[in-house]
Design a protein around this motif. Structure first.
Motif, PDB file in Angstrom:
ATOM      1  N   LEU A 123      -5.126   4.973   2.335  1.00 20.28           N
ATOM      2  CA  LEU A 123      -3.884   4.491   2.934  1.00 20.28           C
ATOM      3  C   LEU A 123      -3.918   4.631   4.446  1.00 20.28           C
ATOM      4  CD1 LEU A 123      -0.933   3.511   2.571  1.00 20.28           C
ATOM      5  CD2 LEU A 123      -0.270   5.924   2.466  1.00 20.28           C
ATOM      6  N   ALA A 126       0.827  -1.204   0.000  1.00 21.14           N
ATOM      7  CA  ALA A 126       0.000   0.000   0.000  1.00 21.14           C
ATOM      8  C   ALA A 126       0.861   1.255   0.000  1.00 21.14           C
ATOM      9  CB  ALA A 126      -0.924   0.001   1.218  1.00 21.14           C
ATOM     10  N   ALA A 142       0.475   9.781   5.444  1.00 18.42           N
ATOM     11  CA  ALA A 142      -0.895   9.765   4.927  1.00 18.42           C
ATOM     12  C   ALA A 142      -1.739  10.854   5.581  1.00 18.42           C
ATOM     13  CB  ALA A 142      -1.521   8.394   5.162  1.00 18.42           C
ATOM     14  N   ASP A 183      -7.704  -2.096   3.077  1.00 18.57           N
ATOM     15  CA  ASP A 183      -7.055  -1.199   2.118  1.00 18.57           C
ATOM     16  C   ASP A 183      -7.249  -1.619   0.662  1.00 18.57           C
ATOM     17  OD1 ASP A 183      -5.174   0.939   1.295  1.00 18.57           O
ATOM     18  OD2 ASP A 183      -3.914  -0.757   0.784  1.00 18.57           O
ATOM     19  N   PHE A 191       1.330   3.983  -2.932  1.00 17.30           N
ATOM     20  CA  PHE A 191       1.105   5.409  -2.672  1.00 17.30           C
ATOM     21  C   PHE A 191       2.291   6.225  -3.179  1.00 17.30           C
ATOM     22  CE2 PHE A 191       1.043   9.153   0.191  1.00 17.30           C
ATOM     23  CZ  PHE A 191      -0.218   9.634  -0.112  1.00 17.30           C
TER      24      PHE A 191
END
Length: 213
Positions: free
Chosen positions: A171, A52, A128, A187, A56
């Motif tokens: 996220l 994840a 995040a 997620d 990102f």
């Protein structure tokens, strides 16, 4: 015969120049932030084996390409040249959306099928949360200036930045649920929804839709 009322088409030259300078500054700020965001996310994601976070970080790279396309368009001093470059900038932004959608979808499916357990990442959670604050501001400011100027590419890039906001929220929720409850599936499910949104935004950018609504 009554005198006709003059109709003003678009912003005045002075207003157009002011909006162009504002967009340049916002694009520069977006570029700078996303470069830092990409480095931090990719580093933290690699250390934590988090798909994840790595995804990102790659999204931030896509953001950089989108903002760079708009920066290239608005680097021209002549208004006519900027307009001529807009179609190319829109194509680049659209392809960035499609590339992001493809990666997020593949990564989400891989995460759902189980390809290794990621470690908790405090750095990822903090990043995040910060992006969730910074990105909406940049997106709103650029979208407002782009619509006032009538620039479809600036508006499309602002949507790319807004999509990064959604990904930041996804996220953050995913990392928090994984860190506190061990829910590794939250997620990738949300990421699949984001992938669908990215495809729609890519189509709109390709067609030049949504500029000044």
């Amino acid at each position: 015969m009554a005198a006709e009322t003059p109709v003003t088409l678009g912003p005045s030259p002075a207003r157009r120049d002011a909006l162009t300078r504002r967009i340049r500054l916002l694009v520069a700020a977006t570029l700078a932030y996303n470069v830092v965001e990409a480095v931090v996310a990719l580093t933290a994601g690699t250390l934590a084996s988090s798909s994840a976070l790595i995804g990102f970080g790659l999204d931030s790279v896509v953001e950089v390409s989108s903002a760079a396309a708009v920066a290239w368009q608005f680097s021209a001093r002549d208004h006519a040249v900027r307009e001529a470059r807009e179609r190319t900038a829109l194509r680049i932004i659209a392809m960035s959306f499609f590339a992001l959608a493809a990666y997020v979808a593949v990564d989400a499916v891989r995460a759902l099928t189980g390809s290794g357990e990621a470690e908790r990442s405090i750095v990822g959670i903090a990043l995040a949360a910060l992006s969730l604050v910074v990105m909406p501001f940049l997106s709103f400011a650029q979208r407002r200036a782009g619509r006032a100027l009538g620039s479809a590419s600036a508006v499309a890039d602002s949507r790319q930045t807004l999509l990064c906001t959604y990904l930041s929220a996804v996220l953050l929720v995913g990392l928090l649920l994984h860190a506190t409850l061990g829910w590794s599936w939250a997620d990738p499910i949300a990421a699949l929804v984001i992938s669908g949104i990215a495809v729609k935004e890519g189509r709109d950018a390709w067609r030049g839709k949504g500029c000044c609504a």
